[in-house]
Motif scaffolding. Structure first.
Motif, mmCIF file in Angstrom:
data_model
loop_
_atom_site.group_PDB
_atom_site.id
_atom_site.type_symbol
_atom_site.label_atom_id
_atom_site.label_comp_id
_atom_site.label_asym_id
_atom_site.label_seq_id
_atom_site.Cartn_x
_atom_site.Cartn_y
_atom_site.Cartn_z
ATOM 1 N N THR A 33 8.844 -0.275 -3.456
ATOM 2 C CA THR A 33 7.532 0.270 -3.110
ATOM 3 C C THR A 33 6.697 -0.712 -2.275
ATOM 4 O O THR A 33 5.484 -0.601 -2.219
ATOM 5 C CB THR A 33 6.748 0.632 -4.393
ATOM 6 N N GLY A 36 5.085 1.453 0.693
ATOM 7 C CA GLY A 36 4.611 2.819 0.484
ATOM 8 C C GLY A 36 4.749 3.256 -0.952
ATOM 9 O O GLY A 36 5.076 2.464 -1.837
ATOM 10 N N THR A 54 11.004 2.054 0.462
ATOM 11 C CA THR A 54 9.889 2.156 1.407
ATOM 12 C C THR A 54 9.790 0.882 2.216
ATOM 13 O O THR A 54 9.187 0.877 3.286
ATOM 14 C CB THR A 54 8.541 2.406 0.686
ATOM 15 N N LYS A 75 5.247 4.284 4.601
ATOM 16 C CA LYS A 75 6.685 4.532 4.489
ATOM 17 C C LYS A 75 6.977 5.337 3.218
ATOM 18 O O LYS A 75 8.007 5.176 2.586
ATOM 19 C CB LYS A 75 7.459 3.207 4.466
ATOM 20 N N ASP A 76 6.050 6.226 2.845
ATOM 21 C CA ASP A 76 6.143 6.969 1.589
ATOM 22 C C ASP A 76 7.387 7.853 1.512
ATOM 23 O O ASP A 76 7.861 8.382 2.522
ATOM 24 C CB ASP A 76 4.910 7.859 1.409
ATOM 25 N N GLY A 93 12.256 5.558 3.639
ATOM 26 C CA GLY A 93 11.024 6.237 4.017
ATOM 27 C C GLY A 93 10.554 5.868 5.400
ATOM 28 O O GLY A 93 11.013 4.881 5.974
ATOM 29 N N PRO A 94 9.691 6.691 5.971
ATOM 30 C CA PRO A 94 9.039 7.814 5.334
ATOM 31 C C PRO A 94 9.878 9.079 5.404
ATOM 32 O O PRO A 94 10.518 9.346 6.426
ATOM 33 C CB PRO A 94 7.753 7.982 6.155
#
Length: 141
Positions: A33, A36, A54, A75-76, A93-94
């Motif tokens: 994470t 993102g 992400t 970059k979720d 991601g994204p």
């Protein structure tokens, strides 16, 4: 029955950016994470060794700077209700993985996956559509 293994995942980054629905089964996934958020919907399930990332690095940097320079946001990854990611899938991601979609084993997802589709390959591509359940009520007569 010991189900502890089903919930032992690795997390790199901020835990506040990871949301896993109570009905989801992620097995021994790896989540990153750093760049993102990751949202995992109801009844999503993973095979073994799935990676959802992400984090990314700037390839225009060199040496130590390449190792430590990462974007903080944008970059979720969203994995929607009922999606199935088979073993050894990598998601970068994204992207959004649509409702009730299937990602075949060893695939690399680097763009959105439409709902009710099966994707496979590196990079993952749509190989088949899934027929959604009918919402029409059946009468018994």
């Amino acid at each position: 029955m010991d189900t502890g293994f089903l919930y032992k995942y690795l997390l790199y980054g901020n835990k506040e950016r990871l949301q896993i629905a109570e009905t989801a089964v992620v097995n021994n996934a790896t989540f990153n994470t750093i760049s993102g958020t990751i949202q995992i919907g109801e009844y999503v399930f993973f095979g073994h060794h799935v990676a959802v990332l992400t984090g990314t690095h700037d390839y225009n940097k060199f040496g130590r700077e390449r190792q430590i320079t990462v974007p903080a946001f944008e970059k979720d990854v969203i994995i929607k209700e009922g999606a199935w990611l088979a073993s050894n899938v990598t998601v970068i991601g994204p992207c959004i993985i649509g409702e009730h979609s299937v990602v075949a084993a060893c695939s690399l997802v680097n763009k959105d996956v439409p709902p009710y589709t099966i994707v496979a390959g590196i990079p993952a591509r749509v190989i088949k559509k899934i027929t959604p359940p009918s919402n029409t009520a059946q009468t018994v007569g």
